[in-house]
Design a protein around this motif. Structure first.
Motif, PDB file in Angstrom:
ATOM      1  N   ASN A 243      -6.705  -4.560   3.802  1.00 10.85           N
ATOM      2  CA  ASN A 243      -8.023  -3.921   3.798  1.00 10.85           C
ATOM      3  C   ASN A 243      -8.216  -3.031   5.020  1.00 10.85           C
ATOM      4  O   ASN A 243      -8.777  -1.933   4.935  1.00 10.85           O
TER       5      ASN A 243
ATOM      6  N   LEU B  93       0.821  -1.219   0.000  1.00  7.30           N
ATOM      7  CA  LEU B  93       0.000   0.000   0.000  1.00  7.30           C
ATOM      8  C   LEU B  93       0.851   1.264   0.000  1.00  7.30           C
ATOM      9  O   LEU B  93       0.326   2.376   0.206  1.00  7.30           O
TER      10      LEU B  93
ATOM     11  N   ASN C 217     -14.519   6.929   0.556  1.00 13.18           N
ATOM     12  CA  ASN C 217     -13.950   6.230  -0.597  1.00 13.18           C
ATOM     13  C   ASN C 217     -15.046   5.779  -1.547  1.00 13.18           C
ATOM     14  O   ASN C 217     -16.235   5.973  -1.299  1.00 13.18           O
TER      15      ASN C 217
ATOM     16  N   LYS D 239      -5.973   0.076   4.636  1.00 14.89           N
ATOM     17  CA  LYS D 239      -6.510   0.961   3.607  1.00 14.89           C
ATOM     18  C   LYS D 239      -7.709   1.741   4.134  1.00 14.89           C
ATOM     19  O   LYS D 239      -7.858   2.944   3.867  1.00 14.89           O
ATOM     20  N   ASN D 240      -8.575   1.083   4.898  1.00 13.14           N
ATOM     21  CA  ASN D 240      -9.733   1.789   5.467  1.00 13.14           C
ATOM     22  C   ASN D 240      -9.287   2.880   6.437  1.00 13.14           C
ATOM     23  O   ASN D 240      -9.870   3.963   6.475  1.00 13.14           O
TER      24      ASN D 240
ATOM     25  N   GLU E 285      -7.932   5.847   4.417  1.00  9.49           N
ATOM     26  CA  GLU E 285      -8.970   6.633   3.758  1.00  9.49           C
ATOM     27  C   GLU E 285      -9.798   7.435   4.747  1.00  9.49           C
ATOM     28  O   GLU E 285     -10.475   8.389   4.362  1.00  9.49           O
TER      29      GLU E 285
ATOM     30  N   LEU F 137      -0.247   4.176  -2.361  1.00  8.59           N
ATOM     31  CA  LEU F 137      -1.498   4.816  -1.918  1.00  8.59           C
ATOM     32  C   LEU F 137      -1.258   5.714  -0.709  1.00  8.59           C
ATOM     33  O   LEU F 137      -1.822   6.820  -0.612  1.00  8.59           O
TER      34      LEU F 137
END
Length: 417
Positions: free
Chosen positions: A320, A286, A377, A323-324, A327, A289
Motif C-alpha cells: 500500500n 506491484l 488515484n 503503491k501510494n 501514484e 503497475l
C-alpha cells in the motif's frame, strides 16, 4: 494506617518528647538547687564566723568532712569566690549530688527520649511506605489487566487517596467496557455491510458477464453500421461498469478486513523475516503497475535484518505504501526504499520523487476513507489506514512527512521486543 496505629505513634512521640524535656529540666533544676544550697550555706558560715571568730577553724573542719571532687565546673565558678566557703576550696559541685551523676541521668533521659522519637518516626514512615507500596502494586496489577482487587477499608491519611483511586479505576473500567462494546458493534456493522454488499455485487457481475456474451453474439452477426457503433458504446459502458464493480469488490474486502481488525480477530503468524525479502516480494506484486506507470523502484540489498512479523500481512502493508508513492510521482521517476537497524528498532523508509503531501492532508493521512483534494488515484481511502493498523498490531509505528528536497516519505519502525 488505622486509627489505632495513629494513637500508638502519637503516644510514642509524646512520651519521647516528655523524656527529653524531663531530662533537661532535671539537670537544670539540680544545678539551680546546688547553687541555692551553696549560697545558703555560705551565708550561714559567714554569720557564724562573724559572730564567733574563734569558730572559723571548727567550721573549716566541719566542711572538710564532705567529699571534694574537682571538676570543670569548680574551675569555671569564679562568681562564687566572694563566699566564705569558697575560700576553703568548696563550690556548688561539692554539695549534694555530684555534677557527673546529674549529667549521666540527663544523658540517659535524653537518649531514651531520642530513641523513642526515632522509633516513632521510623514506625510512621514504615507504615506510610507500606500503604504507598500497596496502592502502587494495586495500580500495577490493574494496568496488567487483573480485576476484582479490593483493599480493606482503613481510616488514615491515605484513605481519601485510596477512595479516589477506586473511583477512577471503576470509571476507567466502565469507559473501557463501553469503548469495547462500541468497537465490537462497529466491527459487526462493518461486517454486515460488507456481506450485504456481496449479494448485489455478485448479481451485477453476472448481469455484466451475460451482457458481454450477448454483445459478442451481436458483433459476430451481420448488422448495419449504426448497430455496430451502438455495440461499441455498449462495450465501453460495460467496461466502466466492470471497473466500478471491481472497486465495490475491493471495498467489500476492505470492510471485512477492517471489521476483523476492530474485533481483534485478525491473526498474525509472526516469525523472524528479512526486511529485504518483504520489500522485494511487495515490489514483485506491484511490478505490472510500476511498468504501466513507467516508474522504477529502488531497493538496496543490505545485510540481513530480521523483524518478527507476519510476512503476508506486512507485505500487504508495504504494498500500500509503495503503491501510494508510485501514484504520487510521474513517469520516468523512481520510488526509493531504505532500511537500517539499531538496538531499539528496525526502520524502513519508502519515498518518492513527487510533490509531497499537502500540508492540510498530513494530519489525516491515516484516517479511514480520507482522500486528499489533490489525490490522483481512484482509491477509496482505506489503504493507509490498513497499513497503519497492520504495523501497529505487530509492535510497530508509522509516520508520514515531506522530505526537505521534495517528495513524500513513509517511515516505519518495528521495535525489537
Amino acid at each position: 494506617m488505622s486509627k489505632k496505629s495513629n494513637i500508638k505513634i502519637t503516644v510514642l512521640f509524646v512520651l519521647s518528647v516528655s523524656l527529653i524535656v524531663a531530662a533537661m529540666t532535671t539537670y537544670l533544676l539540680t544545678l539551680y538547687y546546688r547553687h541555692v544550697c551553696f549560697h545558703i550555706l555560705g551565708g550561714f558560715c559567714d554569720s557564724m564566723i562573724e559572730n564567733n571568730p574563734d569558730s572559723r577553724q571548727a567550721v573549716l573542719e566541719l566542711l572538710k568532712t564532705q567529699d571534694f571532687h574537682m571538676t570543670g565546673e569548680n574551675i569555671l565558678s569564679n562568681k562564687f569566690d566572694n563566699h566564705v566557703i569558697s575560700n576553703f576550696g568548696y563550690y556548688p559541685a561539692n554539695l549534694g549530688i555530684t555534677g557527673t551523676t546529674v549529667l549521666w541521668i540527663a544523658v540517659f533521659g535524653f537518649l531514651a527520649g531520642g530513641i523513642l522519637f526515632l522509633f516513632s518516626f521510623w514506625y510512621w514512615h514504615r507504615k506510610s511506605d507500606a500503604r504507598i507500596q500497596a496502592l502502587t502494586e494495586y495500580l500495577e496489577k490493574i494496568n496488567t489487566g487483573v480485576q476484582g482487587l479490593v483493599f480493606e477499608s482503613s481510616d488514615d491519611e491515605f484513605s481519601k487517596l485510596q477512595d479516589e483511586i477506586y473511583k477512577t479505576v471503576t470509571e476507567l473500567y466502565q469507559t473501557k467496557e463501553e469503548a469495547l462494546t462500541a468497537r465490537n458493534n462497529f466491527a459487526e456493522n462493518l461486517s454486515n455491510i460488507a456481506h450485504q454488499l456481496k449479494t448485489p455485487i455478485t448479481s451485477i457481475s453476472l448481469t455484466v458477464q451475460m451482457a458481454k456474451e450477448h454483445l459478442g453474439d451481436i458483433r459476430t452477426a451481420e448488422t448495419p453500421q449504426g448497430h455496430t457503433s451502438m455495440a461499441c458504446k455498449m462495450h465501453a459502458n460495460i467496461k466502466d461498469i466492470q471497473r466500478q464493480i471491481n472497486r465495490l469488490m475491493h471495498l467489500e474486502e476492505a470492510l471485512l478486513l477492517l471489521s476483523r481488525i476492530d474485533a481483534g480477530t485478525l491473526a498474525f503468524d509472526r516469525k523472524p523475516t528479512d526486511v529485504f525479502t518483504i520489500l522485494s516480494l511487495a515490489s514483485d506484486n506491484l511490478y505490472e503497475l510500476f511498468m504501466q506507470k513507467g516508474v522504477l523502484i529502488d531497493i538496496p540489498e543490505m545485510d540481513v535484518m530480521n523483524i518478527n512479523v507476519d510476512l503476508n500481512w506486512t507485505m500487504e502493508a508495504v504494498m500500500n505504501l509503495m503503491k501510494n508513492c508510485m501514484e504520487a510521482t510521474g513517469t520516468g521517476t523512481a520510488v526509493h526504499c531504505s532500511y537500517e537497524k539499531n538496538p531499539l528498532y528496525v526502520q524502513i523508509r519508502i519515498w518518492d520523487e513527487g510533490e509531497g503531501f499537502a500540508r492540510e492532508d498530513l494530519p489525516h493521512l491515516f484516517e479511514r476513507f480520507y482522500r486528499g483534494e489533490n489525490t490522483k488515484n481512484t482509491g477509496i481511502g482505506i489503504g493507509l489506514s490498513l497499513s497503519k493498523a497492520i504495523i501497529e498490531m505487530q509492535n510497530g509505528i508509522i509516520r508520514a512527512f515531506n522530505l526537505p528536497n521534495g517528495g513524500a516519505c513513509y517511515e516505519v519502525r518495528f521495535y525489537i521486543s
